[in-house]
Design an enzyme around this catalytic site. Structure first.
Site, PDB file in Angstrom:
ATOM      1  N   HIS A 235       0.862  -1.186   0.000  1.00  0.00           N
ATOM      2  CA  HIS A 235       0.000   0.000   0.000  1.00  0.00           C
ATOM      3  C   HIS A 235       0.896   1.234   0.000  1.00  0.00           C
ATOM      4  O   HIS A 235       2.113   1.146   0.190  1.00  0.00           O
ATOM      5  CB  HIS A 235      -0.952   0.009   1.197  1.00  0.00           C
ATOM      6  CG  HIS A 235      -0.261   0.055   2.537  1.00  0.00           C
ATOM      7  ND1 HIS A 235       0.374   1.181   3.016  1.00  0.00           N
ATOM      8  CD2 HIS A 235      -0.103  -0.881   3.501  1.00  0.00           C
ATOM      9  CE1 HIS A 235       0.887   0.936   4.206  1.00  0.00           C
ATOM     10  NE2 HIS A 235       0.617  -0.322   4.523  1.00  0.00           N
ATOM     11  N   ASP A 362      -2.434 -19.228  12.918  1.00  0.00           N
ATOM     12  CA  ASP A 362      -1.250 -19.820  13.542  1.00  0.00           C
ATOM     13  C   ASP A 362      -1.192 -19.502  15.029  1.00  0.00           C
ATOM     14  O   ASP A 362      -1.135 -18.317  15.414  1.00  0.00           O
ATOM     15  CB  ASP A 362       0.010 -19.301  12.840  1.00  0.00           C
ATOM     16  CG  ASP A 362       1.227 -20.130  13.168  1.00  0.00           C
ATOM     17  OD1 ASP A 362       1.736 -19.995  14.298  1.00  0.00           O
ATOM     18  OD2 ASP A 362       1.661 -20.909  12.307  1.00  0.00           O
ATOM     19  N   SER A 377       2.693  -4.981   7.108  1.00  0.00           N
ATOM     20  CA  SER A 377       2.263  -4.730   5.727  1.00  0.00           C
ATOM     21  C   SER A 377       3.386  -5.079   4.759  1.00  0.00           C
ATOM     22  O   SER A 377       4.523  -4.648   4.926  1.00  0.00           O
ATOM     23  CB  SER A 377       1.878  -3.263   5.544  1.00  0.00           C
ATOM     24  OG  SER A 377       0.758  -2.935   6.310  1.00  0.00           O
TER      25      SER A 377
END
Length: 415
Positions: A235, A362, A377
């Site tokens: 992003h 997980d 990110s």
């Protein structure tokens, strides 16, 4: 009277045809086209199943490839031949009206080195970003009087380029009009303002707060082993105060050491705190910041993956499915693979940036981070032995879930 009846009948037929077209365009077959990519890459000899329902038909313009198309119960089966090249797959409504074209490329599968490393990203903006205006003592802000707004990027003063606050200050003269060039919403504009002396320190100012750089921690997504090009974040880097995407004049990618992980809680996303910004740790040059991530070149870090020494084949949307997957990320001192589940694949124009809805499953990662945290990110998403995307956002009300972007969209933006 007959003429009026014929006109009425003609109008009725037109309305009926328009209604039929509108109903056809809203049919499931047409709506399913939104889930198809604009570009599809296939390795020689591979196959792809495109799920499209009636009333949409498809025809392949084979172009310079030996690809072929056949109808199947769920849509159309696309088979790549042995010859590389491109072709156009054209979908038509009711066999007549073209509603979607997919560019098909047959080429040897691309292989990238997956990332997962925590990295520092620092950029100098192309110009000065205005984050606010301020009066000079009892005098109104010259910038505000001239129409300067938060989010404007000052690029020139009297024709001279400016990149730092010091350069801006050197071009100002008390009481003398200055022609200021700014970028606003992608358009260049010219303003005239008259700087004034700030009575608090005697310096000449325009009465605006500006920013010329930013830095933060994210995750490396991929490195191209042949070119040294890289991508990260998935992003854009935007200004925290204005939300404006920061244009890059120059920037650097740095090795980052994870010094602390703040767990995500419902309503409060956590954070990876990293240590970087020493010249010795610089491992690449950032050249572009856009909606699809941060990209650059001259990667000088360790371009090998301990988890995938041979790299990973790039997967596209047609090879992605709901079900088990993994993300590669760093929360301690090394990249590890953590289990997740792809829950949904988004469609429509907004899906270009948020294509994947994923759920962290997980136990180790959940215990360490609570789910997705800021700084994660760019973490690669792997499914079926392919690099298929990157983590981009966390859902604030449920940090075990978040969004991902397709790796093909990142690569298209990078290239």
């Amino acid at each position: 009277m007959k003429a009026l009846k014929w006109k009425a009948a003609g109008r009725f037929r037109c309305l009926a045809a328009a209604l039929a077209l509108a109903l056809a365009l809203s049919a499931p077959g047409v709506q399913s086209l939104n889930a198809l990519p604009d570009r599809l890459s296939l390795a020689p000899g591979s196959n792809a199943l495109l799920e499209v329902a009636l009333p949409v038909s498809a025809r392949l313009d084979s172009g310079d490839t030996s690809a072929s198309l056949a109808a199947s119960g769920a849509g159309y089966a696309l088979s790549a031949g042995t010859e590389s090249g491109t072709a156009n797959l054209i979908f038509r409504l009711l066999g007549v009206v073209p509603v979607k074209t997919v560019e098909v490329e047959v080429a040897e599968a691309r292989r990238l080195i997956p990332g997962g490393q925590s990295v520092g990203i620092a950029i100098e903006t192309q110009g000065l970003l205005v984050v606010g205006t301020s009066d000079l003592g009892q005098s109104a802000s010259p910038a505000r009087l001239a129409g300067l707004e938060s989010g404007d990027v000052i690029t020139k003063v009297d024709g001279s380029e400016v990149r730092t606050a010091r350069e801006l200050e050197a071009l100002l003269r008390d009481g003398e009009e200055a022609a200021v060039t700014v970028m606003r919403d992608g358009e260049e504009r010219s303003l005239t303002l008259t700087p004034a002396t700030d009575p608090r320190d005697g310096k000449t100012r325009i009465g605006a707060w500006v920013r010329s750089s930013t830095a933060g921690v994210g995750t490396l997504t991929f490195v191209d082993p042949e070119t040294g090009a890289f991508g990260a974040l998935g992003h854009a880097i935007s200004d925290v105060d204005t939300g404006v995407l920061l244009p890059v004049a120059e920037g650097g990618l740095y090795e980052s050491e994870v010094v602390e992980v703040r767990r995500s809680e419902r309503g409060a996303p956590g954070e990876i705190v990293g240590d970087f910004l020493t010249e010795e740790r610089k491992i690449g040059c950032v050249t572009r910041n856009c909606d699809y991530g941060v990209f650059g070149e001259n990667y000088a870090g360790d371009a090998q993956s301990a988890l995938y020494p041979e790299g990973l084949i790039v997967g596209d949307r047609s090879q992605l499915h709901i079900g088990d997957a993994q993300i590669l990320t760093t929360v301690d001192d090394a990249v590890k693979a953590y289990d997740c589940e792809i829950e949904r694949l988004e469609s429509g124009e907004s899906a270009n940036l948020r294509s994947i809805v994923l759920h962290i499953t997980d136990p180790e990662l959940l215990a360490r981070t609570g789910g997705i945290v800021q700084g994660m990110s760019g973490s690669p998403i792997v499914q079926g032995g392919r690099l298929i995307g990157a983590v981009t956002h966390v859902l604030v009300n449920d940090p075990t879930r978040g969004y991902g972007i397709l790796i093909e969209n990142m690569l298209n933006a990078a290239e």
